[in-house]
Write a protein that holds these residues in place. Structure first.
Motif, mmCIF file in Angstrom:
data_model
loop_
_atom_site.group_PDB
_atom_site.id
_atom_site.type_symbol
_atom_site.label_atom_id
_atom_site.label_comp_id
_atom_site.label_asym_id
_atom_site.label_seq_id
_atom_site.Cartn_x
_atom_site.Cartn_y
_atom_site.Cartn_z
ATOM 1 N N VAL A 121 9.463 130.070 -29.883
ATOM 2 C CA VAL A 121 9.286 131.108 -28.868
ATOM 3 C C VAL A 121 8.730 130.487 -27.585
ATOM 4 N N PRO A 122 8.999 131.093 -26.416
ATOM 5 C CA PRO A 122 8.484 130.574 -25.143
ATOM 6 C C PRO A 122 6.964 130.646 -25.079
ATOM 7 N N THR A 123 6.388 129.762 -24.268
ATOM 8 C CA THR A 123 4.941 129.751 -24.093
ATOM 9 C C THR A 123 4.523 130.828 -23.100
ATOM 10 N N ALA A 124 3.222 131.031 -22.972
ATOM 11 C CA ALA A 124 2.712 132.036 -22.037
ATOM 12 C C ALA A 124 3.054 131.671 -20.595
ATOM 13 N N ARG A 125 3.017 130.386 -20.239
ATOM 14 C CA ARG A 125 3.353 129.969 -18.889
ATOM 15 C C ARG A 125 4.835 130.160 -18.583
ATOM 16 N N MET A 126 5.676 130.031 -19.581
ATOM 17 C CA MET A 126 7.103 130.264 -19.374
ATOM 18 C C MET A 126 7.390 131.709 -18.981
ATOM 19 N N ARG A 127 6.556 132.621 -19.426
ATOM 20 C CA ARG A 127 6.755 134.029 -19.086
ATOM 21 C C ARG A 127 6.651 134.272 -17.583
ATOM 22 N N VAL A 128 5.911 133.406 -16.884
ATOM 23 C CA VAL A 128 5.753 133.578 -15.437
ATOM 24 C C VAL A 128 6.596 132.555 -14.675
ATOM 25 N N GLY A 129 7.520 131.879 -15.364
ATOM 26 C CA GLY A 129 8.473 131.011 -14.686
ATOM 27 C C GLY A 129 8.181 129.538 -14.723
ATOM 28 N N ASP A 130 7.170 129.091 -15.454
ATOM 29 C CA ASP A 130 6.826 127.669 -15.504
ATOM 30 C C ASP A 130 7.627 126.991 -16.621
ATOM 31 N N PHE A 131 8.696 126.271 -16.206
ATOM 32 C CA PHE A 131 9.520 125.539 -17.158
ATOM 33 C C PHE A 131 9.411 124.036 -16.903
ATOM 34 N N SER A 132 8.211 123.598 -16.629
ATOM 35 C CA SER A 132 7.955 122.175 -16.413
ATOM 36 C C SER A 132 8.094 121.415 -17.718
ATOM 37 N N ASN A 133 8.185 120.096 -17.592
ATOM 38 C CA ASN A 133 8.291 119.265 -18.797
ATOM 39 C C ASN A 133 7.095 119.462 -19.724
ATOM 40 N N ALA A 134 5.919 119.719 -19.137
ATOM 41 C CA ALA A 134 4.725 119.922 -19.966
ATOM 42 C C ALA A 134 4.866 121.170 -20.828
ATOM 43 N N GLU A 135 5.390 122.256 -20.233
ATOM 44 C CA GLU A 135 5.559 123.491 -20.999
ATOM 45 C C GLU A 135 6.701 123.372 -21.996
ATOM 46 N N CYS A 143 16.314 121.545 -22.542
ATOM 47 C CA CYS A 143 15.670 120.316 -23.013
ATOM 48 C C CYS A 143 14.838 119.655 -21.915
ATOM 49 N N GLN A 144 15.254 119.756 -20.663
ATOM 50 C CA GLN A 144 14.502 119.166 -19.569
ATOM 51 C C GLN A 144 14.302 120.198 -18.472
ATOM 52 N N GLN A 145 13.318 119.976 -17.626
ATOM 53 C CA GLN A 145 12.957 120.974 -16.635
ATOM 54 C C GLN A 145 14.088 121.179 -15.616
ATOM 55 N N PRO A 146 14.287 122.412 -15.183
ATOM 56 C CA PRO A 146 15.352 122.696 -14.209
ATOM 57 C C PRO A 146 15.019 122.078 -12.848
ATOM 58 N N GLU A 194 18.260 125.251 -2.854
ATOM 59 C CA GLU A 194 17.077 125.778 -3.546
ATOM 60 C C GLU A 194 16.539 124.737 -4.527
ATOM 61 N N PRO A 195 16.008 123.658 -4.046
ATOM 62 C CA PRO A 195 15.410 122.682 -4.972
ATOM 63 C C PRO A 195 14.137 123.241 -5.594
ATOM 64 N N LEU A 196 13.883 122.868 -6.839
ATOM 65 C CA LEU A 196 12.706 123.364 -7.567
ATOM 66 C C LEU A 196 11.653 122.271 -7.654
ATOM 67 N N THR A 197 10.423 122.702 -7.640
ATOM 68 C CA THR A 197 9.301 121.786 -7.792
ATOM 69 C C THR A 197 8.714 121.931 -9.191
ATOM 70 N N ASN A 198 8.791 120.871 -9.953
ATOM 71 C CA ASN A 198 8.193 120.842 -11.294
ATOM 72 C C ASN A 198 8.659 122.001 -12.174
ATOM 73 N N GLY A 199 9.968 122.328 -12.041
ATOM 74 C CA GLY A 199 10.543 123.355 -12.911
ATOM 75 C C GLY A 199 10.009 124.747 -12.707
ATOM 76 N N ASP A 200 9.547 125.074 -11.494
ATOM 77 C CA ASP A 200 8.963 126.381 -11.215
ATOM 78 C C ASP A 200 10.060 127.388 -10.869
ATOM 79 N N LEU A 201 10.332 128.313 -11.789
ATOM 80 C CA LEU A 201 11.359 129.340 -11.607
ATOM 81 C C LEU A 201 10.764 130.695 -11.263
ATOM 82 N N SER A 202 9.501 130.744 -10.906
ATOM 83 C CA SER A 202 8.835 132.029 -10.706
ATOM 84 C C SER A 202 9.494 132.878 -9.626
ATOM 85 N N ALA A 203 10.066 132.240 -8.610
ATOM 86 C CA ALA A 203 10.694 132.998 -7.516
ATOM 87 C C ALA A 203 12.038 133.581 -7.908
ATOM 88 N N TYR A 204 12.573 133.164 -9.038
ATOM 89 C CA TYR A 204 13.915 133.601 -9.426
ATOM 90 C C TYR A 204 13.909 134.365 -10.750
#
Length: 332
Positions: free
Chosen positions: A180-194, A230-233, A243-253
């Motif tokens: 299941v997704p992590t809590a940070r993923m719920r707000v759009g954080d799909f970084s490699n750490a998450e 498998c890897q951050q967007p 629309e380049p992303l910083t550290n897999g941050d999808l929160s704006a989308y």
């Protein structure tokens, strides 16, 4: 006996033999398996169909005494050769009452073997039994009725709030695991750490340094939906240049429907092992409600007449094995 449990009786009393009957697992005096009858105030509550149980529970808080008869007894007893009669409480000349609750929740339980083996939290089962009793003489205010207090009543009820039956009929099939997704993923954080927190050791680079998924135990490349994350967007919907992303941050989308789906999922409750990061034991409810009423009239000091009524209702079920977890020996 070394224990107060009745289950030790066959080990200590050769006259008691194990069987599947109306009161659980025992018969007496070497009698046949269908020889034990369970009565409530003289009324037979033995299951007449399967003879596997009683059609109503005997509530200890509503019972005054239990009478057991074996072998020979008079013709006024229509059952046998073993009869267990639970005689209900009756009212008296003084009012009495009780309000109580029996409870056991998972916080008080020790972890069972499967929970320890899989590392899951204590299974969330519960048994909570609130109830009450009230008894006394039948009195009508401002009316000269029942001055002798020969007519008395008893009323009792109890709720059985139970969530203690394994789904799909066994502990193995009731064990549910998922990625299941992590809590940070719920707000759009799909970084490699998450992603590493979710995918665990199955997230590994290949020879070219690109991310690939491998099974935690097999070592081969996994072919499943997790390969897409498998890897951050690196880019948003319009592309990397727009629309380049910083550290897999999808929160704006974030999509409202997608966010609703993510928020409906449970959060991880164990560290990811590459196969799952959420595990629990699935129980189903087995709730019951029971009530009992009794009227007694004293014809004399030695002769009483009574009318008793008992009701038990509820739903007892387990999900079909058709939808259970697959496993060995058709368990699930």
């Amino acid at each position: 006996q070394s224990s107060t449990s009745y289950s030790n009786a066959p080990q200590t009393d050769p006259s008691i033999v194990a069987f599947g009957g109306s009161i659980g697992n025992y018969s007496g005096n070497g009698t046949q398996t269908n020889s034990t009858s369970l009565l409530s105030d003289g009324m037979d509550i033995t299951d007449p169909g399967a003879y596997g149980s009683a059609i109503q529970n005997v509530n200890y808080d509503q019972v005054a005494e239990v009478k057991i008869q074996t072998g020979s007894f008079s013709a006024d007893t229509a059952h046998g050769p073993v009869v267990v009669n639970a005689i209900g409480k009756a009212g008296g000349s003084v009012y009495h009452g009780s309000l109580y609750v029996y409870g056991r929740t998972h916080q008080l339980n020790t972890a069972e073997w499967i929970a320890k083996y899989t590392g899951e939290p204590t299974p969330n089962d519960r048994q909570i039994y609130p109830g009450f009793t009230i008894s006394g003489p039948v009195i009508i205010p401002k009316v000269n009725f029942n001055r002798s207090k020969k007519l008395t009543f008893f009323l009792g009820a109890e709720e059985y709030a139970q969530r203690n039956i394994y789904a799909y009929n066994n502990a193995y099939a009731a064990t549910v695991s998922a990625m299941v997704p992590t809590a940070r993923m719920r707000v759009g954080d799909f970084s490699n750490a998450e992603l590493a927190k979710m995918l665990g050791p199955s997230q590994r680079p290949d020879a070219n340094g690109n991310c690939q998924l491998t099974y935690a135990s097999g070592g081969g490349t996994a072919s499943n939906v997790y390969s897409n994350i498998c890897q951050q967007p690196l880019q948003g919907p319009a592309g990397a240049n727009a629309e380049p992303l910083t550290n897999g941050d999808l929160s704006a989308y974030r999509d409202p429907l997608g966010s609703a789906i993510l928020n409906s999922m449970p959060l991880p409750n164990v560290p990811s092992n590459g196969t799952y990061n959420y595990i629990t034991t699935d129980f189903v409810n087995s709730n019951l409600a029971q009530g009992r009423a009794r009227l007694d009239y004293a014809l004399s000091d030695s002769t009483h007449m009574f009318l008793a009524y008992g009701l038990e209702t509820g739903k007892q079920y387990s999900p079909s094995l058709t939808y259970g977890r697959s496993g060995p020996n058709n368990q699930g």
